[in-house]
Design a protein around this motif. Structure first.
Motif, PDB file in Angstrom:
ATOM      1  N   GLU A 171       0.816  -1.217   0.000  1.00 15.68           N
ATOM      2  CA  GLU A 171       0.000   0.000   0.000  1.00 15.68           C
ATOM      3  C   GLU A 171       0.852   1.270   0.000  1.00 15.68           C
ATOM      4  O   GLU A 171       0.361   2.347  -0.352  1.00 15.68           O
ATOM      5  CB  GLU A 171      -0.937  -0.011   1.205  1.00 15.68           C
ATOM      6  N   GLN A 172       2.122   1.140   0.363  1.00 12.25           N
ATOM      7  CA  GLN A 172       3.016   2.290   0.336  1.00 12.25           C
ATOM      8  C   GLN A 172       3.486   2.618  -1.083  1.00 12.25           C
ATOM      9  O   GLN A 172       3.931   3.737  -1.349  1.00 12.25           O
ATOM     10  CB  GLN A 172       4.240   2.019   1.216  1.00 12.25           C
ATOM     11  N   SER A 173       3.382   1.625  -1.981  1.00 19.88           N
ATOM     12  CA  SER A 173       3.920   1.804  -3.336  1.00 19.88           C
ATOM     13  C   SER A 173       2.878   1.707  -4.441  1.00 19.88           C
ATOM     14  O   SER A 173       3.100   2.214  -5.539  1.00 19.88           O
ATOM     15  CB  SER A 173       5.012   0.746  -3.606  1.00 19.88           C
ATOM     16  N   TRP A 174       1.739   1.062  -4.163  1.00 20.47           N
ATOM     17  CA  TRP A 174       0.733   0.825  -5.196  1.00 20.47           C
ATOM     18  C   TRP A 174      -0.625   1.335  -4.739  1.00 20.47           C
ATOM     19  O   TRP A 174      -0.948   1.302  -3.555  1.00 20.47           O
ATOM     20  CB  TRP A 174       0.646  -0.673  -5.517  1.00 20.47           C
ATOM     21  N   ASP A 175      -1.437   1.762  -5.714  1.00 21.69           N
ATOM     22  CA  ASP A 175      -2.739   2.336  -5.388  1.00 21.69           C
ATOM     23  C   ASP A 175      -3.831   1.285  -5.207  1.00 21.69           C
ATOM     24  O   ASP A 175      -4.775   1.487  -4.448  1.00 21.69           O
ATOM     25  CB  ASP A 175      -3.177   3.317  -6.482  1.00 21.69           C
ATOM     26  N   ASN A 176      -3.720   0.177  -5.934  1.00 17.31           N
ATOM     27  CA  ASN A 176      -4.806  -0.811  -5.961  1.00 17.31           C
ATOM     28  C   ASN A 176      -4.360  -2.107  -5.284  1.00 17.31           C
ATOM     29  O   ASN A 176      -3.885  -3.039  -5.934  1.00 17.31           O
ATOM     30  CB  ASN A 176      -5.231  -1.077  -7.405  1.00 17.31           C
ATOM     31  N   VAL A 177      -4.511  -2.149  -3.964  1.00 18.69           N
ATOM     32  CA  VAL A 177      -4.085  -3.302  -3.172  1.00 18.69           C
ATOM     33  C   VAL A 177      -5.271  -3.813  -2.366  1.00 18.69           C
ATOM     34  O   VAL A 177      -5.960  -3.042  -1.695  1.00 18.69           O
ATOM     35  CB  VAL A 177      -2.934  -2.942  -2.214  1.00 18.69           C
ATOM     36  N   THR A 178      -5.526  -5.111  -2.455  1.00 20.66           N
ATOM     37  CA  THR A 178      -6.575  -5.726  -1.647  1.00 20.66           C
ATOM     38  C   THR A 178      -6.004  -6.947  -0.946  1.00 20.66           C
ATOM     39  O   THR A 178      -5.036  -7.563  -1.412  1.00 20.66           O
ATOM     40  CB  THR A 178      -7.780  -6.160  -2.500  1.00 20.66           C
ATOM     41  N   VAL A 179      -6.611  -7.317   0.179  1.00 23.51           N
ATOM     42  CA  VAL A 179      -6.204  -8.516   0.905  1.00 23.51           C
ATOM     43  C   VAL A 179      -7.450  -9.299   1.269  1.00 23.51           C
ATOM     44  O   VAL A 179      -8.468  -8.729   1.675  1.00 23.51           O
ATOM     45  CB  VAL A 179      -5.370  -8.161   2.157  1.00 23.51           C
ATOM     46  N   ASN A 180      -7.374 -10.601   1.100  1.00 25.96           N
ATOM     47  CA  ASN A 180      -8.521 -11.482   1.363  1.00 25.96           C
ATOM     48  C   ASN A 180      -8.028 -12.720   2.112  1.00 25.96           C
ATOM     49  O   ASN A 180      -7.023 -13.322   1.728  1.00 25.96           O
ATOM     50  CB  ASN A 180      -9.190 -11.891   0.049  1.00 25.96           C
ATOM     51  N   HIS A 181      -8.733 -13.060   3.177  1.00 24.87           N
ATOM     52  CA  HIS A 181      -8.363 -14.239   3.971  1.00 24.87           C
ATOM     53  C   HIS A 181      -9.410 -15.323   3.727  1.00 24.87           C
ATOM     54  O   HIS A 181     -10.458 -15.381   4.382  1.00 24.87           O
ATOM     55  CB  HIS A 181      -8.271 -13.856   5.444  1.00 24.87           C
ATOM     56  N   ARG A 182      -9.111 -16.160   2.767  1.00 23.74           N
ATOM     57  CA  ARG A 182     -10.098 -17.110   2.254  1.00 23.74           C
ATOM     58  C   ARG A 182     -10.642 -18.068   3.303  1.00 23.74           C
ATOM     59  O   ARG A 182     -11.848 -18.338   3.353  1.00 23.74           O
ATOM     60  CB  ARG A 182      -9.471 -17.917   1.099  1.00 23.74           C
ATOM     61  N   ASP A 183      -9.753 -18.566   4.158  1.00 22.80           N
ATOM     62  CA  ASP A 183     -10.154 -19.653   5.063  1.00 22.80           C
ATOM     63  C   ASP A 183     -10.161 -19.237   6.531  1.00 22.80           C
ATOM     64  O   ASP A 183     -10.170 -20.096   7.422  1.00 22.80           O
ATOM     65  CB  ASP A 183      -9.196 -20.847   4.872  1.00 22.80           C
ATOM     66  N   ILE A 184     -10.187 -17.950   6.800  1.00 23.40           N
ATOM     67  CA  ILE A 184     -10.031 -17.481   8.171  1.00 23.40           C
ATOM     68  C   ILE A 184     -11.185 -17.925   9.078  1.00 23.40           C
ATOM     69  O   ILE A 184     -11.022 -18.076  10.293  1.00 23.40           O
ATOM     70  CB  ILE A 184      -9.875 -15.948   8.217  1.00 23.40           C
ATOM     71  N   ASN A 185     -12.345 -18.159   8.524  1.00 19.94           N
ATOM     72  CA  ASN A 185     -13.512 -18.578   9.326  1.00 19.94           C
ATOM     73  C   ASN A 185     -13.712 -20.080   9.364  1.00 19.94           C
ATOM     74  O   ASN A 185     -14.685 -20.565   9.922  1.00 19.94           O
ATOM     75  CB  ASN A 185     -14.774 -17.891   8.792  1.00 19.94           C
ATOM     76  N   ARG A 186     -12.793 -20.818   8.737  1.00 19.82           N
ATOM     77  CA  ARG A 186     -12.872 -22.278   8.790  1.00 19.82           C
ATOM     78  C   ARG A 186     -12.049 -22.789   9.965  1.00 19.82           C
ATOM     79  O   ARG A 186     -10.929 -22.359  10.173  1.00 19.82           O
ATOM     80  CB  ARG A 186     -12.339 -22.891   7.498  1.00 19.82           C
ATOM     81  N   ARG A 187     -12.597 -23.695  10.709  1.00 25.64           N
ATOM     82  CA  ARG A 187     -11.878 -24.264  11.853  1.00 25.64           C
ATOM     83  C   ARG A 187     -11.873 -25.788  11.743  1.00 25.64           C
ATOM     84  O   ARG A 187     -12.865 -26.388  11.315  1.00 25.64           O
ATOM     85  CB  ARG A 187     -12.556 -23.840  13.174  1.00 25.64           C
TER      86      ARG A 187
END
Length: 285
Positions: free
Chosen positions: A269-285
């Motif tokens: 995010e310090q170098s690019w304008d279009n940055v996204t983050v997704n945690h696909r399995d964070i709710n799977r236990r």
């Protein structure tokens, strides 16, 4: 102010490639719109604040388009930022392209299939548009990546607007992401799961992040990964790529991969304008 871009030029010069790039950088693209409908279409777009950048492709497929096209452009310039990009190409290069792709020139039937005559006539029709174009790009010797680079120079301030970086965390036990361009396995790092106090938490919790980065090998791994990706991203852009999916995986996708993915996203995010983050399995236990 709303920006309206007209993309035109000779058939076979690369308008389809250019339009794909325009879509990648946020333009709403319309191909082969009748010139008489341009003003009506823009009026409809005025009612929707989402469409700030509009690209309209106009060429000889639309019979008799150019008098109406010129009138539409003239009227729009009073209210909008209007640009015309004209893609040109030498006839010899165009003939080779049509031979390789076996596509039919839009005016081929008028000249009994003789491509050379169709090209000469098409350029004659397009001459008034060529003379009024804001930018002319000769694609005779350009690759698709080089055309995208030229459009970047014209339409964007720098590469920050071109690249879309998507960081994804995942768990190997749930399967690897099929759309990843770059994937890193961080199961080599100490696992917070084995601490009872951290097991129910995730890499979004500060306690888990502190634990993961309490080990010097974690920071070194992150630093080396950042150095590699910082080097690769401009190379991907040079080759015409506008999206990079970086997948970070651990066992379950809850702790280590999440913490590393978040750290990567913060750096990008310090170098690019279009940055996204997704945690696909964070709710799977």
């Amino acid at each position: 102010m709303r920006e309206i871009l007209f993309l035109t030029g000779v058939s076979g010069a690369g308008k389809s490639t250019a339009m794909s790039f325009l879509e990648d950088i946020g333009y709403y693209c319309i191909d082969n719109m009748p010139a008489e409908l341009i003003s009506v279409f823009i009026g409809l777009m005025e009612k929707n604040d989402e469409y700030h950048k509009i690209a309209i492709v106009a060429d000889v497929r639309n019979k008799g388009v150019f008098p109406a096209f010129q009138e539409a452009v003239k009227n729009l310039k009073d209210e909008y930022t209007v640009k015309i990009i004209y893609l040109d190409c030498k006839n010899t290069a165009l003939q080779k392209r049509y031979k390789l792709t076996r596509r039919k020139h839009p005016l081929a039937d008028k000249f009994s299939g003789e491509i050379e005559k169709a090209l000469v006539y098409e350029k004659k029709l397009l001459q008034p548009i060529l003379q009024n174009a804001d930018y002319v790009i000769d694609t005779s010797d350009l690759s698709a990546a080089e055309l995208r680079e030229r459009l970047t120079q014209i339409l964007l301030d720098d590469d920050r607007d071109v690249m879309n970086l998507h960081v994804v965390s995942f768990g190997f036990k749930h399967g690897i992401p099929t759309d990843a361009d770059f994937m890193l396995d961080v199961r080599c790092l100490p696992n917070p799961y084995w601490l009872e106090s951290l097991r129910a938490k995730s890499g979004l919790d500060q306690e888990v992040t502190d634990y993961v980065f309490s080990f010097p090998e974690t920071q070194e791994l992150l630093d080396r990964l950042i150095a590699l990706l910082d080097y690769l991203a401009p190379l991907y852009i040079k080759e015409g790529k506008s999206q990079l999916v970086i997948a970070i995986g651990c066992t379950g996708g809850n702790h280590r991969s999440v913490a590393i993915a978040e750290a990567l996203a913060r750096h990008f995010e310090q170098s690019w304008d279009n940055v996204t983050v997704n945690h696909r399995d964070i709710n799977r236990r």
